[in-house]
Design an enzyme around this catalytic site. Structure first.
Site, PDB file in Angstrom:
ATOM      1  N   HIS A  24       0.859  -1.181  -0.123  1.00  0.00           N
ATOM      2  CA  HIS A  24      -0.061   0.111   0.086  1.00  0.00           C
ATOM      3  C   HIS A  24       1.043   1.153   0.019  1.00  0.00           C
ATOM      4  O   HIS A  24       0.526   2.367   0.628  1.00  0.00           O
ATOM      5  CB  HIS A  24      -1.014  -0.060   1.363  1.00  0.00           C
ATOM      6  CG  HIS A  24      -1.985  -1.224   1.243  1.00  0.00           C
ATOM      7  ND1 HIS A  24      -3.166  -0.911   0.851  1.00  0.00           N
ATOM      8  CD2 HIS A  24      -2.116  -2.291   1.652  1.00  0.00           C
ATOM      9  CE1 HIS A  24      -4.047  -2.248   0.941  1.00  0.00           C
ATOM     10  NE2 HIS A  24      -3.301  -2.864   1.157  1.00  0.00           N
ATOM     11  N   ASN A  96     -10.262  -2.282   3.246  1.00  0.00           N
ATOM     12  CA  ASN A  96     -10.116  -2.623   1.722  1.00  0.00           C
ATOM     13  C   ASN A  96     -11.328  -2.053   0.944  1.00  0.00           C
ATOM     14  O   ASN A  96     -12.297  -1.852   1.673  1.00  0.00           O
ATOM     15  CB  ASN A  96      -9.486  -3.800   1.060  1.00  0.00           C
ATOM     16  CG  ASN A  96      -8.159  -3.993   1.174  1.00  0.00           C
ATOM     17  OD1 ASN A  96      -7.350  -3.079   1.391  1.00  0.00           O
ATOM     18  ND2 ASN A  96      -7.754  -5.297   1.341  1.00  0.00           N
TER      19      ASN A  96
HETATM   20  C1  HEM Z   1      -0.773  -1.753   5.030  1.00  0.00           C
HETATM   21  C2  HEM Z   1       0.705  -5.965   6.904  1.00  0.00           C
HETATM   22  C3  HEM Z   1      -3.676  -7.851   5.523  1.00  0.00           C
HETATM   23  C4  HEM Z   1      -5.115  -3.485   4.504  1.00  0.00           C
HETATM   24  C5  HEM Z   1       0.176  -2.721   5.560  1.00  0.00           C
HETATM   25  C6  HEM Z   1       1.251  -2.629   6.293  1.00  0.00           C
HETATM   26  C7  HEM Z   1       1.915  -3.890   6.509  1.00  0.00           C
HETATM   27  C8  HEM Z   1       0.807  -4.654   6.404  1.00  0.00           C
HETATM   28  C9  HEM Z   1       2.967  -4.368   7.282  1.00  0.00           C
HETATM   29  C10 HEM Z   1       2.225  -1.206   6.017  1.00  0.00           C
HETATM   30  C11 HEM Z   1       1.859  -0.448   7.327  1.00  0.00           C
HETATM   31  C12 HEM Z   1       2.743   0.933   7.221  1.00  0.00           C
HETATM   32  O1  HEM Z   1       3.841   0.896   7.082  1.00  0.00           O
HETATM   33  O2  HEM Z   1       1.930   1.707   7.601  1.00  0.00           O
HETATM   34  C13 HEM Z   1      -0.391  -6.777   6.448  1.00  0.00           C
HETATM   35  C14 HEM Z   1      -0.441  -8.220   7.162  1.00  0.00           C
HETATM   36  C15 HEM Z   1      -1.453  -8.730   6.830  1.00  0.00           C
HETATM   37  C16 HEM Z   1      -2.332  -7.916   6.068  1.00  0.00           C
HETATM   38  C17 HEM Z   1       0.801  -8.973   7.793  1.00  0.00           C
HETATM   39  C18 HEM Z   1      -2.069 -10.223   6.843  1.00  0.00           C
HETATM   40  C19 HEM Z   1      -1.920 -11.020   7.764  1.00  0.00           C
HETATM   41  C20 HEM Z   1      -4.508  -6.770   5.082  1.00  0.00           C
HETATM   42  C21 HEM Z   1      -5.747  -6.926   5.132  1.00  0.00           C
HETATM   43  C22 HEM Z   1      -6.228  -5.618   4.609  1.00  0.00           C
HETATM   44  C23 HEM Z   1      -5.321  -4.571   4.638  1.00  0.00           C
HETATM   45  C24 HEM Z   1      -6.622  -7.915   4.960  1.00  0.00           C
HETATM   46  C25 HEM Z   1      -7.599  -5.263   4.188  1.00  0.00           C
HETATM   47  C26 HEM Z   1      -8.519  -5.777   4.797  1.00  0.00           C
HETATM   48  C27 HEM Z   1      -4.088  -2.464   4.313  1.00  0.00           C
HETATM   49  C28 HEM Z   1      -4.103  -1.164   4.166  1.00  0.00           C
HETATM   50  C29 HEM Z   1      -2.761  -0.850   4.408  1.00  0.00           C
HETATM   51  C30 HEM Z   1      -2.004  -1.952   4.784  1.00  0.00           C
HETATM   52  C31 HEM Z   1      -5.290  -0.276   3.857  1.00  0.00           C
HETATM   53  C32 HEM Z   1      -2.367   0.623   4.118  1.00  0.00           C
HETATM   54  C33 HEM Z   1      -2.502   1.531   5.455  1.00  0.00           C
HETATM   55  C34 HEM Z   1      -2.430   2.942   5.148  1.00  0.00           C
HETATM   56  O3  HEM Z   1      -3.112   3.561   4.350  1.00  0.00           O
HETATM   57  O4  HEM Z   1      -1.277   3.581   5.546  1.00  0.00           O
HETATM   58  N1  HEM Z   1      -0.341  -4.058   5.816  1.00  0.00           N
HETATM   59  N2  HEM Z   1      -1.441  -6.633   6.089  1.00  0.00           N
HETATM   60  N3  HEM Z   1      -4.120  -5.557   4.982  1.00  0.00           N
HETATM   61  N4  HEM Z   1      -2.777  -2.999   4.802  1.00  0.00           N
HETATM   62 FE1  HEM Z   1      -2.290  -4.753   5.376  1.00  0.00          FE
END
Ligand code: HEM
Ligand code: NDP
Length: 469
Positions: A24, A96
């Protein structure tokens, strides 16, 4: 060397970049408010849901796979992150634009993301890797169907829905727990690009979403979403014919109707993108009293992963940066010192630097204690084989929600995405599609054989949806 202003300037330039988000990375932000219009206090005691309450919100939307400089209008799932600055501290909903996800076990997440990023040798994205992985995870076909449908390229976030996706929990004043799903339905109407339209947009501008969003807010056309919840009493989880904590499944609306809660309006462009949007640290671990987690394995892993990412990406005290510090609540914790300790948190009494203490330092407040999370069953790593349960909901989407024109576009989008793959991978993926529905497999095979000129999207695709169902 004595021109230290020059040295400072050069040294600061060398430190102007921070690591981009591991996923993202490309995103667009806005500030606004959430107003409660309907009473759901029988399900939750969270202050953010008290009728009439308005809460400041910071939103960030994103694509998943692209790097920070990626073009906006690519086929990808969109992130939908909301930070609610509530009187009990910040509540983050990091969702999402899809109600489900590709995998239901966090162990598979880093591998899945690897297939979305660049190949180690070619340094290019690899459809072979994507479909090879998906073919081995049949539970992914639900999300891949959405990704390859019209909804795979939203014109911008203003024209898409947002979902919390996971099952979370609510608890009320009486300590009763309910399982909950969050939905944000666009009031602007759904609008999506075809592959061909998206190519033209990217040829014109790589920042189409940023332009649309910034200009809409700048000219007073504030985007709005209606928030709904689906509610399941705690004891009913065992009675479902699907696992309500499986992130690859929705809760059917027929059994769990949408309950209207309030309205989200984004009405301000951040004054400084880096300070408010790049520095924003969203985490599913940020919950407030009245809102809790669930036994969803993916959610449990996410509760760890995000704050860890923030400490790496932003620094030790990332939570006190302007985007992340609570705006409507006092912070009372015993985190001290370390890099970025730019704030005071000794509460006016330097003796109270450990807990418990007799010097009037903050103490835990039992009134906000979460009721116990009841769990049972075996804790194990197990493989869920090709059970038909994984095909039921994508089948409903394909046969009951989509019309023939949408199915045709799905077929051709998927055939185009698979085109570079080896025959072996294609055949394995066709087998998965066939288990969803024989017409699905046949349709994609036919589209792969004779790619047709793309069908246009329906002319009324920008008709606003009804606020409630
Ligand atoms: C961002 C991990 C599943 C939505 C991120 C980031 C990590 C991460 C490390 C970066 C965070 C940052 O640097 O600020 C994971 C892991 C998941 C997972 C380990 C599964 C075990 C999901 C799922 C969704 C999701 C299922 C949605 C339902 C997002 C979104 C961002 C993000 C929207 C961006 C947040 C922002 O706008 O700063 N994710 N994620 N992720 N993830 Fe996940
Ligand atoms: P419903 O007919 O009540 O709901 C269908 C939902 O599908 C609507 O929310 C609609 O969103 C959404 N939708 C329409 N086109 C697409 C698309 N191309 N990709 C993703 N979603 C789309 O049916 P059920 O609740 O019984 O669910 C049937 C199937 O619909 C599910 O198996 C799932 O695939 C899909 N779905 C279900 C959702 C849920 O929470 N129950 C949410 C989203 C999708 P909108 O109202 O915004 O137009």
């Amino acid at each position: 060397m004595q021109d230290y202003q020059l040295i400072e300037k050069l040294a600061h330039q060398n430190r102007e970049r921070i690591p981009e988000r591991a996923v993202h990375a490309k995103g667009w932000g806005a500030q606004g408010k959430f107003t409660v219009t309907h009473d759901i206090t029988k399900y939750t005691c969270a202050k953010v849901f008290r009728p009439g309450t308005t809460t400041e919100v910071l939103a960030r939307w994103s694509t998943v796979a692209g790097e920070m400089g990626a073009a906006d209008t690519e086929r990808d799932v969109r992130g939908f992150s909301l930070k609610f600055y509530t009187p009990d501290g910040n509540w983050d909903l990091v969702g999402n634009n899809t109600p489900i996800f590709f995998v239901r076990d966090a162990y598979k997440f880093p591998d899945f993301i690897r297939t979305q990023k660049r190949h180690p040798k070619t340094n290019m994205r690899s459809p072979e890797a994507m479909f090879d992985f998906w073919a081995a995870q049949p539970e992914s076909v639900h999300q891949v169907t959405i990704l390859m449908s019209d909804r795979g390229i939203p014109v911008n976030p203003m024209h898409m829905n947002g979902y919390g996706s996971h099952t979370f929990s609510f608890w009320n004043e009486a300590g009763e727990r309910f399982w909950v799903k969050f939905h944000f339905k666009t009031q602007q109407g759904h609008k999506y690009y075809t592959n061909k339209e998206a190519e033209e947009v990217i040829g014109r501008t790589r920042e189409a979403t940023q332009e649309d969003l910034y200009n809409a807010i700048d000219t007073g056309n504030f985007p709005k979403w209606t928030m709904f919840v689906q509610i399941m009493p705690e004891a009913d989880a065992d009675k479902q014919d699907f696992n309500p904590f499986d992130l690859t499944k929705v809760w059917p609306h027929g059994a769990f109707p949408l309950i209207e809660v309030g309205e989200l309006e984004m009405n301000r462009n951040p004054d400084n993108y880096f300070q408010m949007v790049e520095n924003a640290a969203y985490s599913p671990s940020n919950v407030v009293p009245g809102i809790g987690y669930s036994p969803d394995k993916m959610l449990q892993a996410r509760v760890f992963s995000y704050a860890d990412a923030h400490r790496y990406r932003l620094g030790t005290h990332y939570e006190m940066l302007p985007a992340n510090a609570p705006k409507a609540a006092n912070v009372n914790h015993y985190h001290k010192d370390g890099p970025m300790r730019f704030f005071t948190n000794d509460f006016g009494n330097p003796d109270a630097y450990y807990e418990p203490n007799q010097y009037g330092g903050p103490v835990a407040d039992p009134s906000v204690k979460e009721p116990p999370l009841r769990i049972d069953g075996d804790a194990d790593r197990y493989h869920q084989d090709h059970v038909d349960a994984d095909y039921v909901q994508p089948r409903a989407l394909y046969t009951e929600v989509m019309d023939q024109a949408e199915r045709d576009r799905l077929h051709s989008n998927m055939a185009a995405a698979m085109a570079p793959c080896s025959d072996a991978v294609k055949e394995r993926w066709y087998a998965v599609l066939g288990r969803v529905h024989p017409d699905y497999e046949a349709g994609v095979r036919a589209a792969a054989k004779s790619p047709k000129e793309e069908n246009a999207l329906p002319v009324d695709s920008d008709t606003p949806v009804e606020a409630a169902e």
